[in-house]
Motif scaffolding. Sequence first.
Motif, PDB file in Angstrom:
ATOM      1  N   PHE A  83      50.415  41.506  41.454  1.00 23.25           N
ATOM      2  CA  PHE A  83      49.289  41.034  42.286  1.00 23.25           C
ATOM      3  C   PHE A  83      48.419  40.379  42.048  1.00 23.25           C
ATOM      4  CE2 PHE A  83      52.414  45.313  43.835  1.00 23.25           C
ATOM      5  CZ  PHE A  83      52.864  44.487  44.264  1.00 23.25           C
ATOM      6  N   TRP A  84      48.285  38.948  43.098  1.00 27.13           N
ATOM      7  CA  TRP A  84      47.004  38.324  42.725  1.00 27.13           C
ATOM      8  C   TRP A  84      46.220  38.469  43.824  1.00 27.13           C
ATOM      9  CZ3 TRP A  84      45.137  36.233  38.846  1.00 27.13           C
ATOM     10  CH2 TRP A  84      43.701  35.480  38.696  1.00 27.13           C
ATOM     11  N   PHE A  85      45.171  38.626  43.732  1.00 25.78           N
ATOM     12  CA  PHE A  85      44.048  39.294  45.172  1.00 25.78           C
ATOM     13  C   PHE A  85      42.847  38.914  44.570  1.00 25.78           C
ATOM     14  CE2 PHE A  85      42.365  41.700  48.516  1.00 25.78           C
ATOM     15  CZ  PHE A  85      42.161  40.661  49.509  1.00 25.78           C
ATOM     16  N   ASP A  86      42.413  38.644  45.604  1.00 26.54           N
ATOM     17  CA  ASP A  86      40.501  38.379  45.097  1.00 26.54           C
ATOM     18  C   ASP A  86      39.885  37.980  43.425  1.00 26.54           C
ATOM     19  OD1 ASP A  86      38.459  38.438  46.640  1.00 26.54           O
ATOM     20  OD2 ASP A  86      37.861  40.589  45.505  1.00 26.54           O
ATOM     21  N   GLY A  87      40.899  36.481  43.229  1.00 31.28           N
ATOM     22  CA  GLY A  87      40.281  36.661  41.894  1.00 31.28           C
ATOM     23  C   GLY A  87      40.958  38.174  41.088  1.00 31.28           C
ATOM     24  N   LYS A  88      42.276  38.443  40.596  1.00 27.78           N
ATOM     25  CA  LYS A  88      42.458  39.949  40.410  1.00 27.78           C
ATOM     26  C   LYS A  88      43.543  40.114  40.179  1.00 27.78           C
ATOM     27  CE  LYS A  88      38.442  42.034  40.890  1.00 27.78           C
ATOM     28  NZ  LYS A  88      37.290  43.139  41.646  1.00 27.78           N
ATOM     29  N   LEU A  89      44.216  39.936  39.088  1.00 27.47           N
ATOM     30  CA  LEU A  89      45.960  41.116  38.951  1.00 27.47           C
ATOM     31  C   LEU A  89      45.813  42.261  39.334  1.00 27.47           C
ATOM     32  CD1 LEU A  89      48.577  39.963  38.188  1.00 27.47           C
ATOM     33  CD2 LEU A  89      48.135  40.352  35.683  1.00 27.47           C
ATOM     34  N   ASP A  90      46.192  42.814  39.343  1.00 23.73           N
ATOM     35  CA  ASP A  90      46.840  44.308  39.649  1.00 23.73           C
ATOM     36  C   ASP A  90      45.142  45.047  39.880  1.00 23.73           C
ATOM     37  OD1 ASP A  90      49.211  44.045  40.040  1.00 23.73           O
ATOM     38  OD2 ASP A  90      49.761  44.801  38.406  1.00 23.73           O
ATOM     39  N   GLY A  91      44.245  44.329  40.062  1.00 23.05           N
ATOM     40  CA  GLY A  91      42.365  44.871  40.651  1.00 23.05           C
ATOM     41  C   GLY A  91      41.904  44.937  39.792  1.00 23.05           C
ATOM     42  N   ARG A  92      42.366  43.483  38.439  1.00 28.11           N
ATOM     43  CA  ARG A  92      41.559  43.661  37.247  1.00 28.11           C
ATOM     44  C   ARG A  92      41.774  42.427  36.669  1.00 28.11           C
ATOM     45  NH1 ARG A  92      44.974  43.503  31.577  1.00 28.11           N
ATOM     46  NH2 ARG A  92      43.682  41.891  31.176  1.00 28.11           N
ATOM     47  N   ALA A  93      39.536  41.931  36.939  1.00 27.90           N
ATOM     48  CA  ALA A  93      39.365  40.624  36.916  1.00 27.90           C
ATOM     49  C   ALA A  93      40.050  40.218  35.553  1.00 27.90           C
ATOM     50  CB  ALA A  93      37.467  40.790  36.588  1.00 27.90           C
ATOM     51  N   LEU A  94      40.830  38.938  34.986  1.00 23.97           N
ATOM     52  CA  LEU A  94      41.159  38.334  34.183  1.00 23.97           C
ATOM     53  C   LEU A  94      39.979  36.715  33.586  1.00 23.97           C
ATOM     54  CD1 LEU A  94      44.787  37.680  34.752  1.00 23.97           C
ATOM     55  CD2 LEU A  94      43.831  39.465  33.737  1.00 23.97           C
ATOM     56  N   ASP A  95      39.598  36.920  34.109  1.00 20.00           N
ATOM     57  CA  ASP A  95      37.936  35.623  34.418  1.00 20.00           C
ATOM     58  C   ASP A  95      39.014  34.410  33.889  1.00 20.00           C
ATOM     59  OD1 ASP A  95      36.141  34.535  33.489  1.00 20.00           O
ATOM     60  OD2 ASP A  95      36.181  34.557  31.096  1.00 20.00           O
ATOM     61  N   MET A  96      40.389  34.283  34.567  1.00 23.20           N
ATOM     62  CA  MET A  96      40.751  32.890  35.469  1.00 23.20           C
ATOM     63  C   MET A  96      40.915  32.192  36.736  1.00 23.20           C
ATOM     64  SD  MET A  96      44.902  33.532  34.014  1.00 23.20           S
ATOM     65  CE  MET A  96      44.628  34.141  31.993  1.00 23.20           C
ATOM     66  N   SER A  97      41.225  31.713  36.924  1.00 23.76           N
ATOM     67  CA  SER A  97      41.613  30.778  38.162  1.00 23.76           C
ATOM     68  C   SER A  97      42.838  30.947  38.960  1.00 23.76           C
ATOM     69  CB  SER A  97      40.896  29.797  38.812  1.00 23.76           C
ATOM     70  OG  SER A  97      42.466  28.225  37.976  1.00 23.76           O
ATOM     71  N   GLU A  98      43.611  31.222  40.034  1.00 23.84           N
ATOM     72  CA  GLU A  98      44.126  31.659  40.719  1.00 23.84           C
ATOM     73  C   GLU A  98      45.584  30.813  40.004  1.00 23.84           C
ATOM     74  OE1 GLU A  98      47.309  32.619  44.206  1.00 23.84           O
ATOM     75  OE2 GLU A  98      45.164  32.489  45.045  1.00 23.84           O
ATOM     76  N   LYS A  99      45.370  29.328  40.048  1.00 22.95           N
ATOM     77  CA  LYS A  99      45.753  28.133  39.745  1.00 22.95           C
ATOM     78  C   LYS A  99      46.625  28.142  38.158  1.00 22.95           C
ATOM     79  CE  LYS A  99      47.129  23.543  41.544  1.00 22.95           C
ATOM     80  NZ  LYS A  99      47.764  24.299  42.350  1.00 22.95           N
ATOM     81  N   THR A 100      45.231  28.529  37.728  1.00 21.28           N
ATOM     82  CA  THR A 100      45.120  29.109  35.396  1.00 21.28           C
ATOM     83  C   THR A 100      46.622  30.190  35.598  1.00 21.28           C
ATOM     84  OG1 THR A 100      42.857  28.335  35.444  1.00 21.28           O
ATOM     85  CG2 THR A 100      44.439  29.394  33.419  1.00 21.28           C
TER      86      THR A 100
END
Length: 188
Positions: free
Chosen positions: A108-125
């Motif tokens: 789940f990608w939501f609000d710039g995070k994957l499953d609630g965890r920030a990845l320091d990457m954009s959704e496009k990346t």
Amino acid sequence: MSVNLRKLEYSPTVNPLIEPQAIKVQRRYVRTRSSHDLLDPKTGEISGVATIHIVEERDDAEFVKVFADGVKAAFGLTLTGSRVFQAVLDVYQNTAMRGGYAESVELFWFDGKLDGRALDMSEKTFQRGLKELLEKGFLYPRAPSSYWVNPALFFKGDRVAFVKEYVRRRSDDDREQREAVQVDHEEA
């Protein structure tokens, strides 16, 4: 074990190193073995193989990183593909198992995070890396945001072995001879 060169035990008739060896070196074991039992199914040729097997202990964090780095190298993942693989692997580690492994992951990608965890990457990346994992057979779409996992590449075990075999490059004459043997086998 310390070797005293003045008090060596000799073996004049039998080479004891023919037998497989296991040596402890710091945090790892190194095993050696030599054999002549690797059969090329295409040519019927039996090849000799020397094996050096290294077993290293790692803590949980190191283990997951070594595993991810090994997979990255084996499959030639790009930096983006590798980062997304690491993120999906982290999600996989927290997914409930069925039959010895987790058969799918929910991403789940939501609000710039994957499953609630920030990845320091954009959704496009993230999508570029996800596309690479799909193209290389790491994941397969199950439903929107749900993906089947390749159980050989995602697992929760405590051991992983990366096998890299080096084959001596043959001359053109050897190659032609092997191809002729292969043709003979196919015709038989």
